[in-house]
Write a protein that holds these residues in place. Structure first.
Motif, PDB file in Angstrom:
ATOM      1  N   GLU A  36     -57.088 -65.377 -33.833  1.00  0.00           N
ATOM      2  CA  GLU A  36     -56.673 -66.391 -34.805  1.00  0.00           C
ATOM      3  C   GLU A  36     -57.755 -66.772 -35.795  1.00  0.00           C
ATOM      4  OE1 GLU A  36     -55.122 -71.084 -34.653  1.00  0.00           O
ATOM      5  OE2 GLU A  36     -54.866 -69.538 -32.760  1.00  0.00           O
ATOM      6  N   GLU A  37     -58.936 -66.894 -35.338  1.00  0.00           N
ATOM      7  CA  GLU A  37     -60.191 -67.305 -36.242  1.00  0.00           C
ATOM      8  C   GLU A  37     -60.211 -66.070 -37.310  1.00  0.00           C
ATOM      9  OE1 GLU A  37     -63.601 -69.680 -33.885  1.00  0.00           O
ATOM     10  OE2 GLU A  37     -62.846 -67.618 -33.161  1.00  0.00           O
ATOM     11  N   LEU A  38     -59.948 -64.831 -37.068  1.00  0.00           N
ATOM     12  CA  LEU A  38     -60.117 -63.754 -38.027  1.00  0.00           C
ATOM     13  C   LEU A  38     -58.954 -63.859 -38.763  1.00  0.00           C
ATOM     14  CD1 LEU A  38     -61.157 -60.930 -35.779  1.00  0.00           C
ATOM     15  CD2 LEU A  38     -62.503 -61.908 -37.500  1.00  0.00           C
ATOM     16  N   GLU A  39     -57.693 -64.363 -38.538  1.00  0.00           N
ATOM     17  CA  GLU A  39     -56.589 -64.334 -39.457  1.00  0.00           C
ATOM     18  C   GLU A  39     -56.604 -65.727 -40.278  1.00  0.00           C
ATOM     19  OE1 GLU A  39     -53.110 -63.813 -41.306  1.00  0.00           O
ATOM     20  OE2 GLU A  39     -54.292 -62.343 -40.231  1.00  0.00           O
ATOM     21  N   CYS A  40     -57.148 -66.710 -39.861  1.00  0.00           N
ATOM     22  CA  CYS A  40     -56.898 -67.866 -40.558  1.00  0.00           C
ATOM     23  C   CYS A  40     -58.023 -68.304 -41.259  1.00  0.00           C
ATOM     24  CB  CYS A  40     -56.504 -68.982 -39.477  1.00  0.00           C
ATOM     25  SG  CYS A  40     -54.903 -68.880 -38.819  1.00  0.00           S
ATOM     26  N   THR A  41     -59.268 -67.767 -41.171  1.00  0.00           N
ATOM     27  CA  THR A  41     -60.474 -68.017 -41.889  1.00  0.00           C
ATOM     28  C   THR A  41     -60.332 -66.906 -42.932  1.00  0.00           C
ATOM     29  OG1 THR A  41     -61.649 -68.749 -39.900  1.00  0.00           O
ATOM     30  CG2 THR A  41     -62.997 -68.265 -41.878  1.00  0.00           C
ATOM     31  N   GLN A  91     -60.111 -54.011 -34.079  1.00  0.00           N
ATOM     32  CA  GLN A  91     -59.554 -54.521 -32.760  1.00  0.00           C
ATOM     33  C   GLN A  91     -58.471 -55.728 -33.324  1.00  0.00           C
ATOM     34  OE1 GLN A  91     -63.083 -55.859 -31.193  1.00  0.00           O
ATOM     35  NE2 GLN A  91     -63.231 -54.226 -29.803  1.00  0.00           N
ATOM     36  N   PHE A  92     -58.922 -56.373 -34.446  1.00  0.00           N
ATOM     37  CA  PHE A  92     -58.035 -57.192 -35.040  1.00  0.00           C
ATOM     38  C   PHE A  92     -56.639 -56.767 -35.483  1.00  0.00           C
ATOM     39  CE2 PHE A  92     -56.319 -59.016 -38.826  1.00  0.00           C
ATOM     40  CZ  PHE A  92     -56.234 -60.501 -38.365  1.00  0.00           C
ATOM     41  N   TYR A  93     -56.443 -55.522 -36.022  1.00  0.00           N
ATOM     42  CA  TYR A  93     -55.623 -54.774 -36.325  1.00  0.00           C
ATOM     43  C   TYR A  93     -54.746 -54.000 -35.143  1.00  0.00           C
ATOM     44  CZ  TYR A  93     -57.171 -55.891 -41.035  1.00  0.00           C
ATOM     45  OH  TYR A  93     -57.547 -56.578 -42.263  1.00  0.00           O
ATOM     46  N   CYS A 118     -47.678 -57.346 -35.669  1.00  0.00           N
ATOM     47  CA  CYS A 118     -46.616 -58.286 -36.132  1.00  0.00           C
ATOM     48  C   CYS A 118     -47.492 -59.262 -36.980  1.00  0.00           C
ATOM     49  CB  CYS A 118     -45.883 -58.937 -34.906  1.00  0.00           C
ATOM     50  SG  CYS A 118     -47.181 -59.856 -33.717  1.00  0.00           S
ATOM     51  N   GLU A 119     -48.807 -59.478 -36.829  1.00  0.00           N
ATOM     52  CA  GLU A 119     -49.723 -60.269 -37.640  1.00  0.00           C
ATOM     53  C   GLU A 119     -49.896 -59.769 -38.856  1.00  0.00           C
ATOM     54  OE1 GLU A 119     -51.072 -63.218 -36.955  1.00  0.00           O
ATOM     55  OE2 GLU A 119     -49.729 -63.101 -35.011  1.00  0.00           O
ATOM     56  N   TRP A 120     -49.620 -58.521 -39.102  1.00  0.00           N
ATOM     57  CA  TRP A 120     -50.131 -58.011 -40.296  1.00  0.00           C
ATOM     58  C   TRP A 120     -49.456 -56.810 -41.313  1.00  0.00           C
ATOM     59  CZ3 TRP A 120     -51.998 -52.960 -41.287  1.00  0.00           C
ATOM     60  CH2 TRP A 120     -52.436 -52.112 -40.148  1.00  0.00           C
TER      61      TRP A 120
END
Length: 159
Positions: A36-41, A91-93, A118-120
């Motif tokens: 969430e931090e990696l996505e929203c920052t 890892q985020f992806y 689904c996030e990207w």
């Protein structure tokens, strides 16, 4: 020294873990952020994957010069830390990096990929700009094999 040159001068010490970025964060802290931090920052990616051109979105992003490029290309510790930043983003992806017995680098879907895509993986997502930045940075700093493996994974349309 003007502001842009100050930011550029901060980059190598930041990447060595000796200095904070313009937002007061360390690279070690960024490596521990949750998804969430990696996505929203939105202002960290330019520090983890800096480029020679200004960011259209972050006026406090460092702009690399030949001295910074030479530092990364000649210092294995800087490249190792860049590799760590790359692995965090993979890892985020929902992706992972592999190295074969003969030293070839591969990037493939991880077990977590179905949850992460689904996030990207959608039209007009800002993560595509991040991916372009990551690829360009890896090539500029001497991690061409990782960039090629990442690109091949994306190109295979298995995502």
């Amino acid at each position: 020294m003007n502001h842009k040159k100050q930011l550029t001068a901060m980059l190598v010490p930041f990447y060595l873990g000796e200095q904070q970025d313009s937002g007061g964060r360390t690279i070690q802290k960024m490596w521990t952020w949750n998804f969430e931090e990696l996505e929203c920052t939105h202002d960290y990616i330019q520090w983890l994957f800096p480029l020679p051109e200004p960011s259209a979105f972050n006026p406090n992003a460092p702009i690399i010069d030949e001295d910074v490029i030479q530092a990364f290309q000649s210092n294995p510790h800087l490249r190792q830390n860049l590799l760590r930043s790359f692995i965090v983003m993979l890892q985020f992806y929902g992706l992972q990096r592999h190295k074969s017995n003969d030293g070839k680098i591969f990037v493939s879907q991880s077990e977590d990929y179905p949850n992460r895509k689904c996030e990207w993986v959608c039209m007009f997502d800002h993560n595509y700009l991040r991916i372009t930045r990551i690829l360009k940075c890896l090539i500029t700093f001497g991690l061409e094999n990782e960039a090629q493996a990442f690109y091949e994974c994306l190109r295979q349309r298995q995502l």
